[in-house]
Write a protein that holds these residues in place. Structure first.
Motif, mmCIF file in Angstrom:
data_model
loop_
_atom_site.group_PDB
_atom_site.id
_atom_site.type_symbol
_atom_site.label_atom_id
_atom_site.label_comp_id
_atom_site.label_asym_id
_atom_site.label_seq_id
_atom_site.Cartn_x
_atom_site.Cartn_y
_atom_site.Cartn_z
ATOM 1 N N SER A 58 0.839 -1.308 0.038
ATOM 2 C CA SER A 58 0.077 0.029 -0.134
ATOM 3 C C SER A 58 0.773 1.286 -0.104
ATOM 4 O O SER A 58 0.680 2.085 -0.666
ATOM 5 N N LEU A 59 1.996 1.116 0.704
ATOM 6 C CA LEU A 59 2.963 2.597 0.978
ATOM 7 C C LEU A 59 3.709 2.736 -0.667
ATOM 8 O O LEU A 59 3.589 3.729 -1.004
ATOM 9 N N GLU A 60 4.088 1.657 -1.336
ATOM 10 C CA GLU A 60 4.415 1.625 -2.550
ATOM 11 C C GLU A 60 3.608 2.286 -3.516
ATOM 12 O O GLU A 60 4.122 3.013 -4.241
ATOM 13 N N GLU A 61 2.283 1.929 -3.286
ATOM 14 C CA GLU A 61 1.283 2.268 -4.419
ATOM 15 C C GLU A 61 0.912 3.645 -4.002
ATOM 16 O O GLU A 61 0.649 4.410 -5.071
ATOM 17 N N LEU A 62 1.110 4.103 -2.713
ATOM 18 C CA LEU A 62 0.636 5.611 -2.652
ATOM 19 C C LEU A 62 1.509 6.505 -2.837
ATOM 20 O O LEU A 62 1.451 7.756 -2.989
ATOM 21 N N GLY A 63 2.764 6.196 -3.182
ATOM 22 C CA GLY A 63 3.959 7.117 -3.681
ATOM 23 C C GLY A 63 5.255 7.291 -2.647
ATOM 24 O O GLY A 63 4.976 6.883 -1.475
ATOM 25 N N PRO A 64 5.957 8.306 -2.930
ATOM 26 C CA PRO A 64 7.268 8.464 -2.459
ATOM 27 C C PRO A 64 7.113 8.953 -0.909
ATOM 28 O O PRO A 64 7.995 8.700 -0.079
ATOM 29 N N ILE A 65 5.966 10.023 -0.703
ATOM 30 C CA ILE A 65 5.997 10.438 0.655
ATOM 31 C C ILE A 65 5.647 9.251 1.367
ATOM 32 O O ILE A 65 6.140 9.120 2.773
ATOM 33 N N PHE A 66 4.715 8.495 1.313
ATOM 34 C CA PHE A 66 4.227 7.396 2.107
ATOM 35 C C PHE A 66 5.575 6.336 2.291
ATOM 36 O O PHE A 66 5.732 5.733 3.318
ATOM 37 N N GLY A 70 7.551 4.695 5.567
ATOM 38 C CA GLY A 70 7.589 3.341 6.009
ATOM 39 C C GLY A 70 9.022 3.031 6.183
ATOM 40 O O GLY A 70 9.388 2.165 7.016
ATOM 41 N N GLN A 71 9.981 3.681 5.418
ATOM 42 C CA GLN A 71 11.459 3.660 5.726
ATOM 43 C C GLN A 71 11.613 4.172 6.972
ATOM 44 O O GLN A 71 12.582 3.518 7.909
ATOM 45 N N MET A 72 11.185 5.375 7.550
ATOM 46 C CA MET A 72 11.396 5.512 8.979
ATOM 47 C C MET A 72 10.955 4.412 9.872
ATOM 48 O O MET A 72 11.602 4.252 10.913
ATOM 49 N N LEU A 73 9.738 3.816 9.592
ATOM 50 C CA LEU A 73 9.107 3.097 10.487
ATOM 51 C C LEU A 73 10.014 1.623 10.694
ATOM 52 O O LEU A 73 10.014 1.103 11.811
ATOM 53 N N SER A 74 10.734 1.517 9.478
ATOM 54 C CA SER A 74 11.533 -0.026 9.448
ATOM 55 C C SER A 74 12.585 0.045 10.265
ATOM 56 O O SER A 74 12.994 -1.052 10.671
ATOM 57 N N THR A 75 13.221 1.184 10.935
ATOM 58 C CA THR A 75 14.029 1.130 11.838
ATOM 59 C C THR A 75 13.669 1.261 13.261
ATOM 60 O O THR A 75 14.749 0.824 13.949
ATOM 61 N N ARG A 76 12.457 0.886 13.405
ATOM 62 C CA ARG A 76 11.853 1.181 14.833
ATOM 63 C C ARG A 76 11.185 -0.219 15.273
ATOM 64 O O ARG A 76 10.144 -0.289 15.481
ATOM 65 N N PRO A 81 5.969 -4.820 15.350
ATOM 66 C CA PRO A 81 6.126 -6.170 15.265
ATOM 67 C C PRO A 81 7.256 -6.749 14.269
ATOM 68 O O PRO A 81 7.331 -5.867 13.208
ATOM 69 N N GLY A 82 8.018 -7.605 14.625
ATOM 70 C CA GLY A 82 9.168 -8.031 13.612
ATOM 71 C C GLY A 82 8.805 -8.433 12.293
ATOM 72 O O GLY A 82 9.543 -7.924 11.189
ATOM 73 N N ASP A 83 7.587 -8.928 11.840
ATOM 74 C CA ASP A 83 7.145 -9.337 10.699
ATOM 75 C C ASP A 83 6.853 -7.989 9.846
ATOM 76 O O ASP A 83 7.399 -7.978 8.561
ATOM 77 N N VAL A 84 6.111 -6.990 10.489
ATOM 78 C CA VAL A 84 5.983 -5.823 9.804
ATOM 79 C C VAL A 84 7.412 -5.113 9.403
ATOM 80 O O VAL A 84 7.399 -4.370 8.343
ATOM 81 N N ALA A 85 8.292 -4.912 10.322
ATOM 82 C CA ALA A 85 9.722 -4.350 10.452
ATOM 83 C C ALA A 85 10.275 -5.058 9.016
ATOM 84 O O ALA A 85 10.988 -4.200 8.415
ATOM 85 N N ASP A 86 10.339 -6.412 9.053
ATOM 86 C CA ASP A 86 11.119 -6.866 7.896
ATOM 87 C C ASP A 86 10.559 -6.604 6.624
ATOM 88 O O ASP A 86 11.356 -6.416 5.814
ATOM 89 N N ARG A 90 12.219 -3.795 2.979
ATOM 90 C CA ARG A 90 12.257 -3.806 1.606
ATOM 91 C C ARG A 90 12.090 -2.432 0.981
ATOM 92 O O ARG A 90 12.524 -2.290 -0.120
ATOM 93 N N LEU A 91 11.368 -1.627 1.734
ATOM 94 C CA LEU A 91 11.126 -0.177 1.030
ATOM 95 C C LEU A 91 12.513 0.863 1.162
ATOM 96 O O LEU A 91 12.675 1.795 0.384
ATOM 97 N N GLN A 92 13.711 0.326 1.639
ATOM 98 C CA GLN A 92 14.668 1.168 1.669
ATOM 99 C C GLN A 92 15.475 1.160 0.287
ATOM 100 O O GLN A 92 16.204 2.234 0.071
ATOM 101 N N ASP A 93 15.391 -0.079 -0.291
ATOM 102 C CA ASP A 93 16.042 0.244 -1.934
ATOM 103 C C ASP A 93 15.706 -0.868 -2.733
ATOM 104 O O ASP A 93 16.314 -1.249 -3.525
ATOM 105 N N GLN A 94 14.180 -1.374 -2.239
ATOM 106 C CA GLN A 94 13.721 -2.203 -3.154
ATOM 107 C C GLN A 94 12.374 -1.901 -3.949
ATOM 108 O O GLN A 94 11.568 -2.826 -4.063
#
Length: 545
Positions: A58-66, A70-76, A81-86, A90-94
């Motif tokens: 959903s974040l990928e489809e919503l665009g760069p701001i979103f 997601g990139q910021m959330l991935s570090t926290r 939860p671990g599965d969501v963070a994992d 992938r948004l960081q460079d994939q």
């Protein structure tokens, strides 16, 4: 119309991916729980994707701001939860790449030459793809290995639409919740807009990269790859290619014998060095932008790329921030309260002792834990709980810094879970404060200012002459003003006397006339009363005036 369409599209994506199930119902008021349970979106099937995949897609489809959110959330990982963070990792460079043909067309249009003329080799497949740009490998005709960063075609329009939507939402929040003014939502969006627009300009990113490289030249903490300016334009940037292990590959780093404790602590040191020594910090330090040089495992060095978003603070904000953090480290809540009041971050009339008591009530339970178990994110959330009562205002200039600090803490704990951010940062801050306000700091400031002072020495006689002339002019102005005031007072006194004489003359005339009429109607006993005397006296007073 475009904004309404975008708002509808966002709502549709949220419904389509059933993001409503990510909301923790146990933390919501009853009426909101009821609304969510009656939500028509529940009629949509969940599909085969996991909750983390649905959020990422959903974040990928919503665009760069979103995607950036997601990139910021991935570090926290301490907040997710671990599965969501994992999945968010992938948004960081994939992010799905755009075609090599589009990339080449952008490069050729920007450089004014063919790809073959510019590069001896050019990799058609994207090395990495992010929300705003993607990267291709290449080799210059001089033999140097480089990477070519290309802005996504059409990304400017998408971001402008999203920014306008954010402004609309910010104003809607202000209209619906007047108390939200202290959060400055419009100002926060404005700051975010500036950061994003800067990130869309490769020349600005190249300039930021060069500045950061100068700041850490020959440093054992951080390496920044060089820019090839002759091949850099607004939509294209060519940079030295680096080789390192992505910082998120924790297991690989451990296998190569990297000292993880030192690596985590150096990350914190880099952050505070950028903020307080250089006042120029990389504000997009998610794991996709950070690599590790493992050639010396016991002394690992970071490699930073993607300097599109950078931040800086005013001297006042630097000082207040350092003093606030030190006061927190010492659990001196009264000092924290006093600094907030002094800086104007809380409402006027706030009593320091009351504010300190509120902060203590929120933070003391947190500080009862071992320092290594304390999250800076928890402390920030605790502080925000006191915001409503004391009208604490969000400082837009600090939002970028807070986001970066949360990223750094999340990254550090991912590398070394026992990381004690507080103990690592405290000596650095104390040393910085001593350098700023101690004898050595004062001498260094004097040394910095000495050339300016010496440059002004020849002008001192002229400045002294001008100052004396201004003083004489001021004294003359003062004398003239006193003379005018004296004349005004005298004129006012004369005016009062004339007014009194007028009143007396009119009174005598009136008495004389009244008495004359009375004598005609009712003769007095002795016949000696002469009203004409009063009339005459009144006339004389008026004439004298």
């Amino acid at each position: 119309m475009g904004r309404l369409y975008r708002a509808f599209k966002i709502s549709w994506i949220i419904v389509r991916y059933r993001l409503d199930i990510l909301i923790p119902l146990d933390k919501l008021p009853t009426f909101l729980v009821l609304l969510l349970k009656l939500n028509p979106a529940r009629l949509f099937p969940l599909g085969q994707h996991s909750r983390g995949e649905r959020l990422r897609l959903s974040l990928e489809e919503l665009g760069p701001i979103f995607v950036k959110f997601g990139q910021m959330l991935s570090t926290r990982r301490d907040l997710l939860p671990g599965d969501v963070a994992d999945e968010l990792k992938r948004l960081q460079d994939q992010v799905p790449p755009f075609s090599a043909a589009l990339a080449k067309a952008t490069i050729e249009k920007s450089l004014g030459m063919s790809v073959a003329e510019a590069f001896a080799e050019f990799g058609s497949e994207a090395l990495a793809s992010a929300s705003v740009a993607q990267v291709h490998t290449a080799k210059l005709h001089t033999g140097e290995e480089v990477v070519v960063k290309v802005i996504r075609p059409g990304i400017h329009k998408v971001i402008r639409k999203d920014i306008q939507l954010l402004y609309m939402l910010a104003r809607l929040v202000l209209w619906l919740v007047p108390d939200a003014r202290r959060l400055h939502p419009v100002e926060v969006v404005a700051d975010y807009e500036i950061s994003l627009m800067d990130e869309l300009d490769m020349q600005k990113e190249a300039a930021n990269t060069s500045q950061l490289k100068r700041n850490f030249l020959n440093s054992h903490l951080l390496y920044v790859p060089a820019i090839h300016w002759s091949f850099t334009r607004r939509n294209v940037m060519v940079q030295e290619r680096i080789y390192g292990v992505p910082v998120a590959e924790v297991e690989v780093l451990k296998q190569q014998g990297v000292n993880m404790k030192k690596l985590a602590e150096r990350g914190v040191e880099i952050f505070f060095t950028q903020v307080f020594r250089d006042n120029f910090f990389h504000a997009d330090m998610h794991p996709g932008n950070i690599f590790v040089d493992t050639s010396k495992p016991e002394s690992p060095r970071y490699i930073a790329i993607d300097c599109g978003i950078v931040g800086s603070l005013s001297i006042e904000d630097q000082n207040y921030l350092a003093r606030n953090l030190l006061a927190f480290f010492k659990q001196d809540y009264y000092e924290v309260a006093r600094l907030h009041i002094e800086s104007g971050w809380v409402g006027e009339g706030t009593r320091a002792n009351e504010f300190a008591a509120a902060i203590r009530a929120v933070c003391e339970p947190i500080f009862e834990k071992p320092l290594k178990d304390i999250s800076f994110g928890q402390v920030l959330l605790g502080l925000f709980q006191t915001a409503r009562r004391f009208n604490m205002e969000v400082q837009p200039q600090l939002v970028l810094l807070q986001k970066t600090l949360l990223n750094i803490e999340g990254l550090g704990r991912q590398l070394y879970p026992e990381l004690d951010l507080w103990t690592t940062a405290k000596p650095f801050l104390e040393n910085w404060m001593k350098q700023r306000v101690g004898p050595r700091g004062i001498l260094l400031k004097a040394k910095e200012k000495l050339p300016d002072w010496l440059e002004q020495v020849p002008e001192l006689p002229q400045l002294a002459h001008e100052s004396l002339s201004q003083l004489r002019n001021w004294q003359e102005d003062q004398r003239e003003q006193r003379r005018i005031l004296t004349e005004i007072r005298l004129e006012m006194a004369r005016s009062r006397r004339r007014t009194g004489q007028l009143a007396m003359g009119l009174l005598l005339l009136a008495l004389g006339l009244v008495s004359g009429v009375g004598e005609m109607l009712l003769p007095l006993l002795d016949g000696e009363w002469q009203p004409w005397v009063l009339v005459t006296a009144g006339a004389l007073v008026l004439l004298r005036r």
